[in-house]
Design a protein around this motif. Structure first.
Motif, PDB file in Angstrom:
ATOM      1  N   ALA A  92       0.825  -1.206   0.000  1.00  0.00           N
ATOM      2  CA  ALA A  92       0.000   0.000   0.000  1.00  0.00           C
ATOM      3  C   ALA A  92       0.861   1.258   0.000  1.00  0.00           C
ATOM      4  N   THR A  93       1.962   1.222   0.720  1.00  0.00           N
ATOM      5  CA  THR A  93       2.874   2.366   0.765  1.00  0.00           C
ATOM      6  C   THR A  93       3.485   2.638  -0.603  1.00  0.00           C
ATOM      7  N   THR A  94       3.853   1.585  -1.320  1.00  0.00           N
ATOM      8  CA  THR A  94       4.456   1.780  -2.641  1.00  0.00           C
ATOM      9  C   THR A  94       3.434   2.282  -3.661  1.00  0.00           C
ATOM     10  N   VAL A  95       2.210   1.796  -3.576  1.00  0.00           N
ATOM     11  CA  VAL A  95       1.174   2.264  -4.502  1.00  0.00           C
ATOM     12  C   VAL A  95       0.903   3.752  -4.295  1.00  0.00           C
ATOM     13  N   LEU A  96       0.795   4.167  -3.048  1.00  0.00           N
ATOM     14  CA  LEU A  96       0.585   5.584  -2.774  1.00  0.00           C
ATOM     15  C   LEU A  96       1.797   6.404  -3.206  1.00  0.00           C
ATOM     16  N   GLY A  97       2.989   5.873  -2.959  1.00  0.00           N
ATOM     17  CA  GLY A  97       4.190   6.576  -3.391  1.00  0.00           C
ATOM     18  C   GLY A  97       4.222   6.787  -4.891  1.00  0.00           C
ATOM     19  N   ALA A  98       3.811   5.766  -5.638  1.00  0.00           N
ATOM     20  CA  ALA A  98       3.768   5.884  -7.101  1.00  0.00           C
ATOM     21  C   ALA A  98       2.768   6.944  -7.536  1.00  0.00           C
ATOM     22  N   ARG A  99       1.631   6.997  -6.867  1.00  0.00           N
ATOM     23  CA  ARG A  99       0.622   7.999  -7.238  1.00  0.00           C
ATOM     24  C   ARG A  99       1.112   9.410  -6.933  1.00  0.00           C
ATOM     25  N   PHE A 100       1.790   9.587  -5.807  1.00  0.00           N
ATOM     26  CA  PHE A 100       2.333  10.909  -5.482  1.00  0.00           C
ATOM     27  C   PHE A 100       3.418  11.319  -6.478  1.00  0.00           C
ATOM     28  N   GLU A 101       4.196  10.363  -6.951  1.00  0.00           N
ATOM     29  CA  GLU A 101       5.201  10.683  -7.961  1.00  0.00           C
ATOM     30  C   GLU A 101       4.539  11.118  -9.262  1.00  0.00           C
ATOM     31  N   LEU A 102       3.433  10.482  -9.624  1.00  0.00           N
ATOM     32  CA  LEU A 102       2.695  10.890 -10.824  1.00  0.00           C
ATOM     33  C   LEU A 102       2.129  12.299 -10.681  1.00  0.00           C
ATOM     34  N   LEU A 103       1.912  12.735  -9.438  1.00  0.00           N
ATOM     35  CA  LEU A 103       1.460  14.100  -9.185  1.00  0.00           C
ATOM     36  C   LEU A 103       2.608  15.103  -9.197  1.00  0.00           C
ATOM     37  N   GLY A 104       3.837  14.596  -9.290  1.00  0.00           N
ATOM     38  CA  GLY A 104       5.002  15.469  -9.260  1.00  0.00           C
ATOM     39  C   GLY A 104       5.518  15.757  -7.863  1.00  0.00           C
ATOM     40  N   LEU A 105       4.989  15.070  -6.869  1.00  0.00           N
ATOM     41  CA  LEU A 105       5.415  15.260  -5.484  1.00  0.00           C
ATOM     42  C   LEU A 105       6.539  14.276  -5.151  1.00  0.00           C
ATOM     43  N   THR A 106       7.677  14.478  -5.791  1.00  0.00           N
ATOM     44  CA  THR A 106       8.795  13.545  -5.663  1.00  0.00           C
ATOM     45  C   THR A 106       9.297  13.375  -4.236  1.00  0.00           C
ATOM     46  N   PRO A 107       9.455  14.441  -3.445  1.00  0.00           N
ATOM     47  CA  PRO A 107       9.917  14.234  -2.065  1.00  0.00           C
ATOM     48  C   PRO A 107       8.999  13.305  -1.256  1.00  0.00           C
ATOM     49  N   VAL A 108       7.693  13.437  -1.468  1.00  0.00           N
ATOM     50  CA  VAL A 108       6.758  12.556  -0.767  1.00  0.00           C
ATOM     51  C   VAL A 108       6.939  11.114  -1.245  1.00  0.00           C
ATOM     52  N   ALA A 109       7.090  10.936  -2.561  1.00  0.00           N
ATOM     53  CA  ALA A 109       7.283   9.598  -3.119  1.00  0.00           C
ATOM     54  C   ALA A 109       8.576   8.970  -2.594  1.00  0.00           C
ATOM     55  N   VAL A 110       9.630   9.759  -2.489  1.00  0.00           N
ATOM     56  CA  VAL A 110      10.901   9.253  -1.965  1.00  0.00           C
ATOM     57  C   VAL A 110      10.733   8.818  -0.512  1.00  0.00           C
ATOM     58  N   ALA A 111      10.012   9.617   0.265  1.00  0.00           N
ATOM     59  CA  ALA A 111       9.773   9.269   1.666  1.00  0.00           C
ATOM     60  C   ALA A 111       9.017   7.944   1.777  1.00  0.00           C
ATOM     61  N   PHE A 112       8.043   7.747   0.906  1.00  0.00           N
ATOM     62  CA  PHE A 112       7.287   6.495   0.913  1.00  0.00           C
ATOM     63  C   PHE A 112       8.183   5.322   0.509  1.00  0.00           C
ATOM     64  N   LEU A 113       9.092   5.546  -0.448  1.00  0.00           N
ATOM     65  CA  LEU A 113      10.014   4.485  -0.857  1.00  0.00           C
ATOM     66  C   LEU A 113      10.951   4.106   0.282  1.00  0.00           C
ATOM     67  N   VAL A 114      11.482   5.100   0.980  1.00  0.00           N
ATOM     68  CA  VAL A 114      12.381   4.830   2.105  1.00  0.00           C
ATOM     69  C   VAL A 114      11.650   4.050   3.194  1.00  0.00           C
ATOM     70  N   LEU A 115      10.430   4.466   3.502  1.00  0.00           N
ATOM     71  CA  LEU A 115       9.647   3.789   4.535  1.00  0.00           C
ATOM     72  C   LEU A 115       9.344   2.348   4.144  1.00  0.00           C
ATOM     73  N   ALA A 116       8.877   2.152   2.917  1.00  0.00           N
ATOM     74  CA  ALA A 116       8.553   0.796   2.461  1.00  0.00           C
ATOM     75  C   ALA A 116       9.797  -0.083   2.418  1.00  0.00           C
ATOM     76  N   SER A 117      10.912   0.480   1.991  1.00  0.00           N
ATOM     77  CA  SER A 117      12.172  -0.285   1.904  1.00  0.00           C
ATOM     78  C   SER A 117      12.671  -0.700   3.280  1.00  0.00           C
ATOM     79  N   ALA A 118      12.397   0.123   4.297  1.00  0.00           N
ATOM     80  CA  ALA A 118      12.837  -0.210   5.651  1.00  0.00           C
ATOM     81  C   ALA A 118      12.000  -1.339   6.254  1.00  0.00           C
ATOM     82  N   VAL A 119      10.711  -1.346   5.946  1.00  0.00           N
ATOM     83  CA  VAL A 119       9.804  -2.336   6.536  1.00  0.00           C
ATOM     84  C   VAL A 119       9.821  -3.650   5.764  1.00  0.00           C
TER      85      VAL A 119
END
Length: 323
Positions: A92-119
């Motif tokens: 779920a975290t990666t799907v939301l991160g992908a959607r935020f990246e499509l919105l151009g909100l790269t910092p938010v998408a990166v944060a979601f990637l870091v969080l998902a990668s840690a868990v």
């Protein structure tokens, strides 16, 4: 998906829906988030943003419950983390991160990637250690979570360089290996008896095709590697559509119309198959896949509405005859 106990704590006072929140909310975030992506790809940006907001609110609820269990009830958290539905938190975290990246909100998408990668490695290792030999469709979440990381990584690769695309390729290949392992364990009787999560067998193949299509358009590959990715993506999408047909036949063979919380795990594969078709069409230039993706997207939207209606009817205490 494995269900959580109906009661929380020793008093028996906790409501059943709260006890089921991690798997239920995770699947609902996946279903809602992927619909947001599909609606964006088909030009329905306003509705897409609304569904993104809803998915984000559900994700925050899931994150709160996950954190509350981790900090307040380690035993129950560990018991939940042993089961495949725990991986919906990563997916779920990666799907939301992908959607935020499509919105151009790269910092938010990166944060979601870091969080998902840690868990992800912690939950994946725990789930694999406890995965049963004869498993329900939720077992395929080991693939879904891994391919979700691959998709988000390759989407962010233009911001970070080709190294992240190479990481995405490794995750993509690992996801396919994990899919094969889950398939070997899958109880095929679930196709006609499952309560909803059996559809993840197709959803995992769909997100694998999506990852392949994103890798194909990343620009990091050429020559034989690009050709191999193109062919692999077509094969994965074909297998996904085959699963779609088989699972649909299973629904007709044994009708399961009453609402079940696991039906959110049915909506997600429906939406993911639509998005995978749309993405593959864009990556390969096969126009009819785009048309198919649009048709499948509206089927997924209808399934989401029916499932949401069933959930509402459940909360109001009235029976729901929805799938």
């Amino acid at each position: 998906m494995t269900r959580a106990p109906a009661e929380v704590g020793g008093s028996g006072a906790g409501p059943a829906w709260w006890a089921e929140l991690p798997p239920a909310a995770g699947a609902a975030v996946l279903a809602t988030g992927i619909l947001s992506v599909g609606l964006h790809l088909t030009g329905f940006e306003g509705v897409s943003v609304v569904t993104l907001c809803l998915a984000t609110a559900l994700w925050l609820l899931l994150a709160f419950d996950f954190s509350t269990l981790l900090l307040g009830d380690r035993r129950r958290w560990a018991a939940t983390a042993d089961t495949p539905p725990a991986l919906t938190a990563v997916a779920a975290t990666t799907v939301l991160g992908a959607r935020f990246e499509l919105l151009g909100l790269t910092p938010v998408a990166v944060a979601f990637l870091v969080l998902a990668s840690a868990v992800w490695p912690v939950l994946l290792a725990t789930v694999l250690l406890h995965l049963a030999r004869r498993a329900p469709g939720a077992a395929f979440l080991v693939c879904v979570a891994t391919q979700g990381l691959a998709v988000l990584s390759v989407l962010l690769a233009p911001e970070t360089g080709d190294w992240l695309a190479r990481v995405a390729l490794v995750l993509f290949l690992l996801g396919l290996v994990l899919y094969a392992d889950a398939l070997a364990r899958f109880d095929v009787r679930q196709v006609v008896t499952g309560a909803g999560d059996h559809w993840i067998a197709g959803g995992a193949m769909a997100i694998s095709a999506l990852a392949g299509s994103k890798l194909l358009t990343s620009g990091a590959w050429s020559g034989g590697a690009e050709t191999a990715l193109r062919r692999t993506t077509f094969v994965l999408l074909a297998l996904d559509l085959t699963w779609y047909a088989v699972l649909l036949c299973g629904e007709f063979a044994h009708r399961r119309l009453r609402y079940d919380v696991l039906r959110w795990a049915t909506v997600f594969p429906l939406g993911m198959t639509a998005v995978a078709s749309l993405s593959t069409a864009a990556a390969t230039g096969v126009d009819w896949l785009g048309t198919l993706g649009r048709v499948l997207l509206w089927i997924a939207v209808a399934a989401w509405l029916l499932t949401a209606y069933g959930l509402i009817r459940t909360f109001t205490g009235r029976p729901a005859g929805t799938p």
